[in-house]
Design a protein around this motif. Structure first.
Motif, PDB file in Angstrom:
ATOM      1  N   GLN A 148       1.095  -1.134  -0.141  1.00 33.70           N
ATOM      2  CA  GLN A 148      -0.017   0.119  -0.298  1.00 33.70           C
ATOM      3  C   GLN A 148       0.941   1.336  -0.099  1.00 33.70           C
ATOM      4  O   GLN A 148       0.408   2.956   0.355  1.00 33.70           O
ATOM      5  CB  GLN A 148      -1.145   0.190   1.760  1.00 33.70           C
ATOM      6  N   VAL A 149       2.032   0.848   0.400  1.00 36.78           N
ATOM      7  CA  VAL A 149       3.078   1.827   0.762  1.00 36.78           C
ATOM      8  C   VAL A 149       3.959   2.070  -1.365  1.00 36.78           C
ATOM      9  O   VAL A 149       5.114   3.849  -1.228  1.00 36.78           O
ATOM     10  CB  VAL A 149       4.345   2.243   1.553  1.00 36.78           C
ATOM     11  N   ILE A 150       4.076   1.310  -1.967  1.00 35.08           N
ATOM     12  CA  ILE A 150       5.111   1.309  -2.701  1.00 35.08           C
ATOM     13  C   ILE A 150       4.165   2.525  -4.654  1.00 35.08           C
ATOM     14  O   ILE A 150       4.797   2.880  -5.242  1.00 35.08           O
ATOM     15  CB  ILE A 150       4.997  -0.330  -3.406  1.00 35.08           C
ATOM     16  N   ARG A 156     -10.435   3.853  -1.964  1.00 37.91           N
ATOM     17  CA  ARG A 156     -10.839   2.723  -2.071  1.00 37.91           C
ATOM     18  C   ARG A 156     -10.185   0.922  -2.740  1.00 37.91           C
ATOM     19  O   ARG A 156     -10.938   0.494  -2.597  1.00 37.91           O
ATOM     20  CB  ARG A 156     -12.198   3.393  -2.678  1.00 37.91           C
ATOM     21  N   ALA A 157      -9.215   1.655  -2.950  1.00 37.73           N
ATOM     22  CA  ALA A 157      -8.340   0.618  -3.636  1.00 37.73           C
ATOM     23  C   ALA A 157      -8.674  -0.949  -2.944  1.00 37.73           C
ATOM     24  O   ALA A 157      -8.990  -1.805  -3.734  1.00 37.73           O
ATOM     25  CB  ALA A 157      -7.299   0.747  -3.884  1.00 37.73           C
ATOM     26  N   PHE A 158      -8.617  -0.990  -1.894  1.00 39.20           N
ATOM     27  CA  PHE A 158      -8.982  -2.202  -1.005  1.00 39.20           C
ATOM     28  C   PHE A 158      -9.308  -2.326   0.070  1.00 39.20           C
ATOM     29  O   PHE A 158      -9.491  -2.652   0.830  1.00 39.20           O
ATOM     30  CB  PHE A 158      -6.658  -2.222  -0.693  1.00 39.20           C
ATOM     31  N   ALA A 159     -10.418  -1.604   0.435  1.00 40.90           N
ATOM     32  CA  ALA A 159     -11.748  -1.404   0.474  1.00 40.90           C
ATOM     33  C   ALA A 159     -12.683  -2.348   1.044  1.00 40.90           C
ATOM     34  O   ALA A 159     -12.589  -3.444   2.103  1.00 40.90           O
ATOM     35  CB  ALA A 159     -12.606  -0.436   0.531  1.00 40.90           C
ATOM     36  N   SER A 162      -8.537  -7.416  -0.141  1.00 42.57           N
ATOM     37  CA  SER A 162      -7.116  -7.676   0.529  1.00 42.57           C
ATOM     38  C   SER A 162      -5.925  -7.221  -0.665  1.00 42.57           C
ATOM     39  O   SER A 162      -6.939  -8.814  -1.429  1.00 42.57           O
ATOM     40  CB  SER A 162      -6.496  -8.896   1.008  1.00 42.57           C
ATOM     41  N   PRO A 163      -4.940  -6.728  -0.461  1.00 42.74           N
ATOM     42  CA  PRO A 163      -4.378  -7.114  -1.644  1.00 42.74           C
ATOM     43  C   PRO A 163      -3.323  -8.314  -2.051  1.00 42.74           C
ATOM     44  O   PRO A 163      -2.391  -8.345  -3.022  1.00 42.74           O
ATOM     45  CB  PRO A 163      -3.153  -6.018  -1.514  1.00 42.74           C
ATOM     46  N   LEU A 164      -3.590  -8.865  -0.537  1.00 47.87           N
ATOM     47  CA  LEU A 164      -3.011 -10.184  -0.382  1.00 47.87           C
ATOM     48  C   LEU A 164      -3.668 -11.675  -0.831  1.00 47.87           C
ATOM     49  O   LEU A 164      -5.077 -10.815  -0.858  1.00 47.87           O
ATOM     50  CB  LEU A 164      -2.558 -10.220   0.892  1.00 47.87           C
ATOM     51  N   ALA A 165      -3.073 -12.637  -1.222  1.00 44.53           N
ATOM     52  CA  ALA A 165      -3.723 -14.254  -1.014  1.00 44.53           C
ATOM     53  C   ALA A 165      -3.578 -15.201   0.153  1.00 44.53           C
ATOM     54  O   ALA A 165      -2.633 -15.152  -0.363  1.00 44.53           O
ATOM     55  CB  ALA A 165      -4.373 -13.875  -2.470  1.00 44.53           C
ATOM     56  N   PRO A 177      -1.883 -12.541  -7.733  1.00 49.39           N
ATOM     57  CA  PRO A 177      -1.175 -11.541  -8.779  1.00 49.39           C
ATOM     58  C   PRO A 177      -1.686 -10.482  -9.584  1.00 49.39           C
ATOM     59  O   PRO A 177      -0.998  -9.783 -10.446  1.00 49.39           O
ATOM     60  CB  PRO A 177      -1.954 -13.323  -9.555  1.00 49.39           C
ATOM     61  N   ASP A 178      -3.020  -9.863 -10.013  1.00 49.06           N
ATOM     62  CA  ASP A 178      -2.856  -8.979 -10.671  1.00 49.06           C
ATOM     63  C   ASP A 178      -2.902  -7.581  -9.808  1.00 49.06           C
ATOM     64  O   ASP A 178      -2.115  -6.786 -10.595  1.00 49.06           O
ATOM     65  CB  ASP A 178      -4.752  -8.192 -10.563  1.00 49.06           C
ATOM     66  N   VAL A 179      -2.325  -7.464  -8.019  1.00 47.26           N
ATOM     67  CA  VAL A 179      -1.686  -6.344  -8.469  1.00 47.26           C
ATOM     68  C   VAL A 179      -0.445  -6.470  -8.260  1.00 47.26           C
ATOM     69  O   VAL A 179       0.313  -4.861  -7.756  1.00 47.26           O
ATOM     70  CB  VAL A 179      -1.985  -6.047  -6.239  1.00 47.26           C
TER      71      VAL A 179
END
Length: 210
Positions: A148-150, A156-159, A162-165, A177-179
């Motif tokens: 989230q800081v890169i 609202r991107a990850f509301a 999660s960016p993780l799986a 993978p998409d993120v």
């Protein structure tokens, strides 16, 4: 969110007011972490190194101008930030911000500073370690924050997700993978350091197809 169209990518960088706002780091990232034990410090820096490597960007021990340009603060009460020496000089209006976040029941917040070309110059990550965040394994928390800081994502991107799986075979936590694809494409050397035109998402999409 499944990235199958440029419009889906646009959503990652669209703010609540409808504006498209994208930025990536323009200088090597020199992090410092406050409020954690040494083992957690190593976990945070390891996660950040992994995401920076994915992006093809660089890390550094120090920033020649700022010393550290990425600061992580771990704490148990928002009021603790008011006791950090000189933080109010780095974050104007810190008192009002702390009161607002505390009243909203927030457990995390990020502040970015920018170069003249719009690239990220510095960032401050605030994490209130209450029950929800405490439940997360240190590796999961660290990787999520590094993602989230890169980039400066939309608020609202990850509301909703999660960016993780988790890998079903092992249960290991990984970057979706998409993120991961968006991060790598956004740091392509031919891409701009910042953008406010939604057509920027089409350029990211084109690189994902490649």
């Amino acid at each position: 969110m499944s990235v199958t169209t440029p419009e889906a990518i646009q959503e990652f960088f669209t703010r609540a007011d409808g504006r498209y706002v994208f930025a990536r780091w323009g200088r090597p990232i020199a992090p410092i972490v406050f409020g954690v034990a040494d083992e957690t410090l190593a976990t945070v820096k390891g996660a950040l190194e992994a995401v920076v490597t994915l992006a093809g960007h660089q890390m550094a021990e120090t920033d020649p101008e700022l010393g550290s340009n990425l600061m992580f603060f771990f704490f148990r009460d928002w009021a603790e930030l008011l006791e950090v020496p000189d933080l109010d000089r780095l974050i104007p209006g810190l008192g009002d911000l702390v009161a607002k976040l505390d009243a909203a029941g927030a457990n995390q917040y990020r502040v970015f500073r920018f170069e003249k070309d719009g690239a990220i110059r510095a960032a401050f990550v605030f994490l209130k370690m209450e029950s929800e965040l405490q439940k997360l394994p240190a590796e999961t928390l660290a990787l999520g924050q590094a993602v989230q800081v890169i980039l400066m994502w939309g608020d609202r991107a990850f509301a909703a997700s999660s960016p993780l799986a988790k890998l079903p075979e092992t249960g290991a936590t990984i970057l979706r993978p998409d993120v991961a694809g968006i991060i790598a494409a956004a740091y392509d050397r031919m891409m701009p350091p910042s953008a406010v035109d939604p057509s920027h998402a089409y350029r990211i999409f084109a690189r994902l197809q490649g």
